[in-house]
Every structure is written in C-alpha cells, then in structure tokens.
Design an enzyme around this catalytic site. Structure first.
Site, short mmCIF file in Angstrom:
data_model
loop_
_atom_site.label_atom_id
_atom_site.label_comp_id
_atom_site.label_asym_id
_atom_site.label_seq_id
_atom_site.Cartn_x
_atom_site.Cartn_y
_atom_site.Cartn_z
N ARG A 81 42.43 43.12 28.24
CA ARG A 81 41.69 43.26 29.59
C ARG A 81 40.53 42.39 29.75
O ARG A 81 40.29 41.94 30.92
CB ARG A 81 41.44 44.73 29.59
CG ARG A 81 40.56 45.03 31.01
CD ARG A 81 40.86 46.28 31.34
NE ARG A 81 40.80 47.58 30.26
CZ ARG A 81 39.67 47.72 29.34
NH1 ARG A 81 38.54 47.16 29.62
NH2 ARG A 81 39.87 48.38 28.49
N ASP A 99 36.62 33.53 52.19
CA ASP A 99 37.99 33.82 51.63
C ASP A 99 39.03 32.54 52.15
O ASP A 99 38.93 32.18 53.06
CB ASP A 99 38.80 34.91 52.61
CG ASP A 99 40.06 35.32 52.15
OD1 ASP A 99 41.12 34.33 51.82
OD2 ASP A 99 40.75 36.45 52.28
N LYS A 150 49.39 33.67 47.86
CA LYS A 150 49.81 32.60 49.20
C LYS A 150 49.95 31.19 48.43
O LYS A 150 50.88 31.10 47.47
CB LYS A 150 48.83 32.77 50.11
CG LYS A 150 48.66 34.37 50.35
CD LYS A 150 49.65 34.83 50.78
CE LYS A 150 49.55 36.32 51.55
NZ LYS A 150 48.82 37.48 50.75
N1 PLP Z 1 43.21 37.32 52.02
C1 PLP Z 1 43.99 36.78 52.94
C2 PLP Z 1 43.55 35.94 53.78
C3 PLP Z 1 45.29 37.38 52.84
O1 PLP Z 1 46.16 36.89 53.85
C4 PLP Z 1 45.63 38.38 52.04
C5 PLP Z 1 47.01 38.85 51.92
O2 PLP Z 1 47.69 38.68 52.90
C6 PLP Z 1 44.50 38.90 51.20
C7 PLP Z 1 43.28 38.38 51.21
C8 PLP Z 1 44.94 39.95 50.09
O3 PLP Z 1 45.77 39.36 48.97
P1 PLP Z 1 46.80 40.09 48.14
O4 PLP Z 1 47.86 40.50 49.14
O5 PLP Z 1 47.09 39.13 47.19
O6 PLP Z 1 46.30 41.48 47.80
#
Ligand code: PLP
Length: 384
Positions: free
Chosen positions: A49, A175, A200
């Site tokens: 972990r 993000d 993604k």
């Molecule tokens: N940030 C964005 C821009 C996203 O599109 C997503 C998920 O669709 C996330 C964060 C969250 O990621 P996860 O689905 O891997 O938890």
C-alpha cells in the site's frame, strides 16, 4: 533524457530491468518486501500500500510527462481528487470551475461539505470574478480548474488564474484529464498540482480505472504521499502496468483523435440539426487565442446541442453504431453520450446543470470517414 513528450511517453518509468534486461516494467504482485534487519529496506519498498515497483514506474512516468518532480498514483480519478482535497482543513473553502466532471462536484458538495469544506462554483473564465472571490471575507484556499471542461469545453487561462490564486495564497489544481500532458502542461503554467483520471486518455483503451497526481512541490508531495498511504486508495500493480502501457502510445493516439475531432466539429457546424458546437479548435471558439497559447492541439473531445431537446439527443445517441453509447472518454474507440441524464446527472438542478439537448463525443482513432458517416446516419435515423 529529453523534455519531448513523444519520447518521454515511450520511455519514462521504463529503464530496462538491470537483472533480466526486460524492456517492460514487471508487474510486481508482492504485497510485502523482505527487510535486511528491521528497517533494512532493499529498494525502499516495505508494504504494497505504501509503495510498489510497478506503481513507482507509473508515478515516475507521470512526473516526467507533466514536468513534475513527484508523481502519485491512485485507484481512480476520484480517489486522486479525494486525496488532493485532504490537503484542505475543516473551515477551508474551495473555488471550483462551474463546468466540471459531475463526480468531482458530487464529491465536493455531497461529501466534503459534511466535513466543513464549502465549495463555491464560478465561471473561471471571468478573471475579475475570480479575483473578487479570492479577495472576499472567507477566501478559498484552493482553486479547482478543469480545462478544457467537461462537457462544455470551456477553456480557462491556467497561467492567469494560477497567478491570481498564488497572490491570494491559494493553491491551484488543474484536472488535465481532457488535454493530457501531451496537449497541455499545467505545472509549467504555474499550477501547483495536476490531476488525471488515468481511466481516460492515459490508459487509453477503456480497460483500467486509475488516477494520477503530479507536483513540483516537495511539501505538497509529502502530504499527498502520507494520505495516499494513510487512506489507502492505491491502484493494483496490474492497473499501473495497464496505464503505463497506454501512456506509451499517448502522442500518436492524441494526434490522430484530435485531427478527427477537429474535422468532425467543423462538419457539425454545417448541419442544420445542430444549434451549437463546443470545440476549442473552432475558429469562433470564445478562447481561440488562449487555446493556441495554452494547448498543443485542441483535443479530441467535443459536444454539440441539437434542435429538438433531450428527446432528440437521446434518439441521436442511441442511433450511432461506431460511436458506442457509453459513459467515459479518451479511448481508442469513439464514444457518445448525453451528459444531462448520464455523466452529469449528479449536477442536475445545480448551477452546473448542462443543456438537456447536449451530446458529447469522445472521438477515437477509427477512420474519420467512417465516423462521419456514422453521425450522418444517426442524424437521419433520429429525425423527428
Ligand atoms: N476528471 C474528469 C475530467 C473526468 O471526466 C472523470 C471521469 O469521468 C474524473 C475526473 C474521475 O475519474 P475516475 O472515473 O477515474 O474516478
């Protein structure tokens, strides 16, 4: 080595194994590591972990790609988000873009609010409003940027917002899921932390859930590392391997998908059924000049609004064959969805609610002409 992302994507975190010569990092499944006497760790690893060699390879890779000095991997994008929010204290405020992934908003609004962290949303393109919010009575201690945003593809000036936030003593988080480090490098523009849903584009094949964070700050990295271990939302070694494997082809996938998205966005603007197209590469996108300054390419995500409301959007999304109707984005295969009842259902009724007739496309790497024909057939099939 180099700072060219195409090369880093292929090589970062992948020194050939000194014992075997293997060019691909091994999937190290061991959950514990032998100590040579108490505390005598051989490779710095103690317990799975707190650290794992396959995870470390991925963490090194994202740090290299983002021009960071520290990378951290998590079990999902939201686990990464959760760990970034652990940097806040009860009573702190978070200032968030008014167009973000619904799950990010849900975590802030439904979970963290209960622990005394208030989140305000704002159009982060409005720099005056941001400066005013940061100069208020209870200024936020963190600004959360998603750019391009999900699902309206708003583009926010990372350098400008980062400067305003830094002057007010607030952290800036970006993000970078939609853009990836191939298209945009937020730390170079002044952000403190960059975050990814590795599920993604970095994973790239719709077969792994993961999250990543990178930073140049030793202090932030230390706090994040503490919570990564203390809260334990870590990815499996196999998941780390899959994300690393996806990263190897990031540049070629992004080049191809972005070129197709640009062509489809232009084509959609010419369709009478479409009332608006949101794509940062269109000449009339409100932030065209910023896109050219901040991004290598405008990316492979686009959304558009249809005449005929949500019913037409649902019918259209159900009618495509190559574009698979599914949540998520950023993979080799093209996906289509209707954000209001799907990915953004959790923002319904809030200031972040999205237009009901909006359709979002994640453009993949199939032949452009096949994708265009698929959309054309869906226009016909969904005609009222
Ligand atoms: N940030 C964005 C821009 C996203 O599109 C997503 C998920 O669709 C996330 C964060 C969250 O990621 P996860 O689905 O891997 O938890």
């Amino acid at each position: 080595m180099t700072d060219r992302i195409e090369t880093l994507a292929v090589h970062a975190g992948a020194e050939p194994d000194p014992h075997t010569g293997a060019v691909v990092p091994a999937i190290q499944m061991s959950t514990t590591f032998k100590q040579d006497g108490v505390g005598g760790l051989r490779g710095g690893f103690e317990y799975g972990r707190s650290g794992n060699p396959t995870r470390l390879a991925l963490e090194d890779a994202i740090a290299a790609l983002e021009g960071a000095t520290h990378g951290l991997a998590y079990a999902s994008g939201l686990a990464a988000t959760q760990n970034v929010l652990y940097l806040l204290e009860p009573g702190d405020r978070l200032l968030m873009s008014d167009d973000v992934y619904g799950g990010t908003w849900r975590l802030a609004d439904k979970v963290w609010r209960r622990y005394g962290i208030e989140t305000d949303t704002i159009d982060l393109r409005d720099e005056r409003a941001v400066a005013a919010a940061l100069a208020g009575d209870r200024p936020p201690s963190m600004v959360w940027i998603e750019t391009p945003s999900n699902p309206l593809l708003k583009v926010i000036d990372i350098a400008a917002i980062g400067r305003i936030a830094a002057d007010a003593g607030a952290l800036t988080v970006v993000d970078n899921t939609f853009a990836t480090p191939y298209l945009q490098r937020p730390l170079e523009l002044g952000a403190d932390l960059v975050l990814h849903s590795a599920t993604k584009y970095l994973g790239g094949h719709s077969d792994v859930i993961g999250g990543l964070v990178a930073t140049r700050s030793d202090e932030l990295a230390e706090q994040l590392r503490f919570h990564q271990n203390a809260a334990g939302a870590v990815p499996s070694p196999f998941d780390c391997f899959l994300v690393l494997r996806g990263i190897r082809t990031l540049a070629v996938r992004m080049d191809r998908a972005s070129a197709s998205a640009a062509a489809l966005a232009k084509w959609l603007t010419e369709r009478s059924e479409v009332s608006a197209v949101h794509y940062p590469g269109l000449p009339d996108h409100p932030a065209r000049e910023l896109v050219e300054r901040q991004m290598r390419l405008p990316g492979a995500m686009l959304s558009f609004e249809l005449h005929g409301g949500e019913a037409r959007a649902r019918a259209f999304a159900a009618a495509t064959r190559l574009f698979t109707l599914a949540e998520s984005l950023g993979a080799v295969e093209s996906l289509i969805e209707v954000p209001a009842p799907m990915t953004h259902a959790s923002v319904a009724g809030s200031a972040l609610a999205v237009p009901p007739s909006l359709v979002r496309l994640s453009v993949g790497i199939e032949a452009l002409e096949d994708l265009r024909r698929d959309l054309e057939a869906a226009f016909d099939a969904s005609a009222p």
